[in-house]
Motif scaffolding. Structure first.
Motif, short mmCIF file in Angstrom:
data_model
loop_
_atom_site.label_atom_id
_atom_site.label_comp_id
_atom_site.label_asym_id
_atom_site.label_seq_id
_atom_site.Cartn_x
_atom_site.Cartn_y
_atom_site.Cartn_z
N LEU A 142 -0.44 -6.44 -4.52
CA LEU A 142 -1.21 -7.17 -3.28
C LEU A 142 -0.25 -8.43 -3.07
O LEU A 142 0.20 -9.13 -3.81
CB LEU A 142 -2.65 -7.64 -3.66
N VAL A 143 0.04 -8.51 -1.74
CA VAL A 143 1.04 -9.74 -1.02
C VAL A 143 0.27 -10.43 -0.35
O VAL A 143 -0.69 -9.86 0.90
CB VAL A 143 2.12 -8.90 -0.47
N THR A 144 0.51 -11.72 -0.41
CA THR A 144 -0.27 -12.58 0.41
C THR A 144 0.77 -13.37 1.17
O THR A 144 1.88 -13.61 0.89
CB THR A 144 -1.06 -13.68 -0.46
N ARG A 145 0.32 -13.71 2.40
CA ARG A 145 1.06 -14.67 3.38
C ARG A 145 0.16 -15.69 3.93
O ARG A 145 -1.02 -15.65 4.04
CB ARG A 145 1.94 -13.98 4.27
N THR A 146 0.85 -16.95 4.41
CA THR A 146 0.23 -17.94 5.07
C THR A 146 0.70 -18.48 6.15
O THR A 146 1.77 -18.31 6.40
CB THR A 146 0.16 -19.27 3.82
N PHE A 147 -0.06 -19.02 6.98
CA PHE A 147 0.07 -19.78 8.08
C PHE A 147 0.23 -21.37 8.24
O PHE A 147 0.32 -22.17 8.99
CB PHE A 147 -0.75 -19.59 9.32
N GLY B 85 -2.17 -4.84 0.97
CA GLY B 85 -2.16 -4.06 -0.07
C GLY B 85 -2.61 -2.86 -0.01
O GLY B 85 -2.79 -2.11 1.03
N PRO B 86 -2.71 -2.03 -1.04
CA PRO B 86 -3.27 -0.55 -0.76
C PRO B 86 -4.77 -0.52 -0.42
O PRO B 86 -5.64 -1.39 -0.27
CB PRO B 86 -3.61 -0.22 -2.54
N LEU C 73 9.13 -4.91 -0.18
CA LEU C 73 9.56 -4.04 -1.46
C LEU C 73 8.33 -3.38 -1.51
O LEU C 73 8.53 -2.14 -2.19
CB LEU C 73 9.61 -5.38 -2.56
N PHE C 74 6.95 -3.77 -1.32
CA PHE C 74 5.89 -2.96 -1.65
C PHE C 74 5.05 -2.54 -0.70
O PHE C 74 3.77 -2.47 -0.93
CB PHE C 74 5.33 -3.92 -2.85
N SER C 75 5.44 -2.33 0.58
CA SER C 75 4.51 -2.11 1.71
C SER C 75 3.98 -0.69 1.41
O SER C 75 2.79 -0.40 1.89
CB SER C 75 5.23 -1.98 2.82
#
Length: 360
Positions: free
Chosen positions: A211-216, A232-233, A203-205
């Protein structure tokens, strides 16, 4: 004699779910939303290949791995930052944006770490009411004022498993002031199969204030290696790099995560396993009369208000059978437990013990 005096920090301590029983060496652990199948064999092989390489520091910026992520998800490499788990990125963002007297908005039952890091920076946390354990755009907006600097949104949410659809998330960003940073936690996005849902990155690339976070730590099964990432920006990512600790992600984590994210076959296997057992476990819970939603993630939030056993009684009986689940007291969710979907053996044991507890 005067001694060094620490600064007074008014913040809760994160209390993890139990990992071990004192009297048992190998419990069934369904308390931490970890991967049911574990990491990709390719990730394990890559980890093991490091060998004597442990003597060397990792690449502090994770340059090669960021290239892999950028290619995999069609992103800009210079807008990616790596963290020792996604929670380190929350911490860095709070340090970067929050001063004493600022305010942060979180959903009522959202991941507790958001408010811990916010308070450590001296910010006040406002809690947006949820509707049937689902974050509410209206409630979030009602909490916003001139002091608001950050809004945290886990989508899907932990510990409730609910989520906002893409239209609701877009509405939230549109209605927020442009100078408020929206942080979206994508930790469980891989599990969602709903055409009305979109991940934060999708949605916000191109956004300048998300700011979007992801995890392993979840579906990829690398929780013990502590690796996550944020997107993020460019201006914000650059500032985060200025305060990021050096060598914050280890060499083994970088090597293993590189192969994990490439192994689409293993990822799909994990999703298929989760979908199968989510349906099966829900049917049993429904049969017993334990209140829960059809899960969209790898865990269930169970409420015991409508059965003849309390959450504490069930927790203790499961524990006596060697099964660890998560108590919800720290989230102030009454008479409830959170249960992770495990591997096939673990799920069968959980179902069997639960049936015995309720005589079903």
């Amino acid at each position: 004699m005067k001694l060094p005096k620490p600064r007074k920090i008014i913040a809760e301590k994160y209390v993890a779910g139990l990992s071990l029983f004192k009297s048992r060496r190998s419990p069934i652990k369904l308390s931490a939303n970890e991967s049911a199948l574990g990491p990709s064999p390719k990730a394990v092989k890559s980890y093991n290949s490091i060998g004597k390489g442990f003597v060397r520091y990792p690449d502090s910026d994770g340059t090669f791995f960021r290239k892999v992520l950028a290619k995999k998800f069609n992103l800009k490499r210079d807008r990616i930052i790596l963290g020792s788990g996604s929670d380190q990125i929350f911490e860095l963002a709070c340090k970067l944006f929050l001063n004493k007297g600022d305010e942060v908005v979180v959903s009522e039952y959202s991941f507790i770490i958001y408010r811990i890091y916010s308070r450590m920076c001296g910010a006040k946390v406002r809690y947006a009411k949820e509707e049937n354990f689902k974050p509410s755009v209206k409630s979030i907006l009602d909490c916003v004022n001139r002091k608001t600097k950050i809004v945290f949104l886990a989508n899907p949410n932990n510990p409730t498993g609910t989520y906002l659809n893409k239209y609701e998330v877009l509405k939230l960003r549109k209605k927020l002031r442009s100078d408020i940073l929206l942080i979206i936690d994508d930790a469980y996005f891989e599990y969602i199969n709903d055409p009305n849902y979109s991940s934060g990155i999708k949605l916000f690339s191109k956004s300048q204030n998300v700011l979007v976070t992801r995890t392993f730590s979840k579906i990829y099964g690398l929780a013990g290696l502590r690796i996550g990432w944020g997107y993020g920006p460019k201006k914000i990512i650059k500032k985060l790099y200025e305060i990021k600790p050096p060598f914050n992600v280890s060499r083994p984590a970088l090597f293993a995560a590189t192969q994990a994210v490439k192994d689409t076959k293993w990822l799909n296997k994990a999703i298929k396993h989760n979908n199968f057992w989510a349906k099966k476990i829900f049917e049993v819970l429904d049969e017993i009369g334990i209140s829960t939603n059809k899960t969209n993630v790898n865990f269930f939030l169970l409420n015991f208000d409508f059965v003849n056993q309390t959450a504490l009684q069930v927790f203790n009986k499961l524990a006596n059978s060697g099964i660890l689940v998560r108590q919800m007291d720290v989230y102030s969710i009454k008479n409830s437990l959170r249960v992770t979907i495990g591997n096939s053996r673990e799920n069968k044991k959980f179902i069997s013990v639960l049936r015995r507890i309720f005589n079903v």
